[in-house]
Scaffold this motif. Structure first.
Motif: not given
Length: 229
Positions: A17-20, A41-48, A71-79, A91-94
């Protein structure tokens, strides 16, 4: 969304759910609090955004052990200075029981829909919907089929023929209820179709069972483009 354990492999279904986002790491800890936490690691950047990802990875988990996962999601740095290095969040835990456990859930799934993708208009054609259950035994399973556009249904499958399903419906689709799918079941159910005219059409199929923890594999669609004779 769901986690399935089949040591040493893990199948995880999650929605990005994160665009970054820049990468997604599956973090697994033994449910009983003993043993090693696993990270893979299960995925890199997910498009859209809002895209569902289903991934099977060798996570080195132990057989017969229940695990909880995030799922631990990492985001790109901003300016701006504060976001220069990006962020990480969970994420939530399952939690899930291991394959073969008495408490393991069923996992009914719809596979591919096969058949002629460019059928002639004004003809009858048969299509086949694959379904399976790699999880624990499942009872009271339901399969729903809908057609649209140039594709209509001649008649539902014969009741009781396919894993005990009782099927009924009309020209736009049918519903089969009461199916019994033991662990490891793989089968197909037909769509006895009429191609009414030239143009686009589609067949949509879904499968459900009580307690199924993995909705990411419960539906499939086949698009067709009927041609003039």
């Amino acid at each position: 969304m769901s986690v399935q354990l089949d040591a040493p492999d893990v199948t995880v279904t999650f929605r990005d759910t994160d665009p970054d986002d820049s990468r997604h790491i599956l973090v697994l800890r033994p449910k009983d609090g003993t043993g090693e936490t696993r990270r893979v690691e299960v995925a890199g950047e997910v498009p859209s955004v809002n895209r569902t990802v289903v991934k099977t990875v060798n996570a080195g988990i132990r057989a017969g052990v229940a695990y909880c996962a995030v799922i631990n999601t990492g985001t790109r740095g901003s300016e701006d200075v504060g976001g220069a290095f990006g962020t990480n969040y969970n994420s939530n835990e399952v939690c899930s029981e291991p394959a073969g456990s008495a408490n393991a859930p069923s996992d009914v799934a719809i596979g591919s829909i096969t058949g002629e993708e460019n059928p002639p208009a004004g003809t009858n054609r048969n299509y086949w919907i694959g379904y399976s259950n790699p999880g624990a035994d499942a009872t009271g399973v339901t399969i729903t089929v809908q057609t649209s556009g140039t594709v209509t249904v001649r008649r539902p499958p014969e009741s009781g023929t396919f894993n005990g399903f009782q099927c009924s419906g009309g020209s736009t689709g049918y519903t089969c209820t009461g199916g019994n799918l033991p662990k490891g079941t793989k089968n197909q159910i037909p769509v006895l179709a009429t191609i009414t005219r030239a143009g686009p059409g589609a067949i949509h199929a879904t499968i459900t069972a009580e307690g199924d923890p993995n909705p990411g594999n419960n539906r499939s669609t086949l698009g067709v483009l009927a041609v003039s004779k």
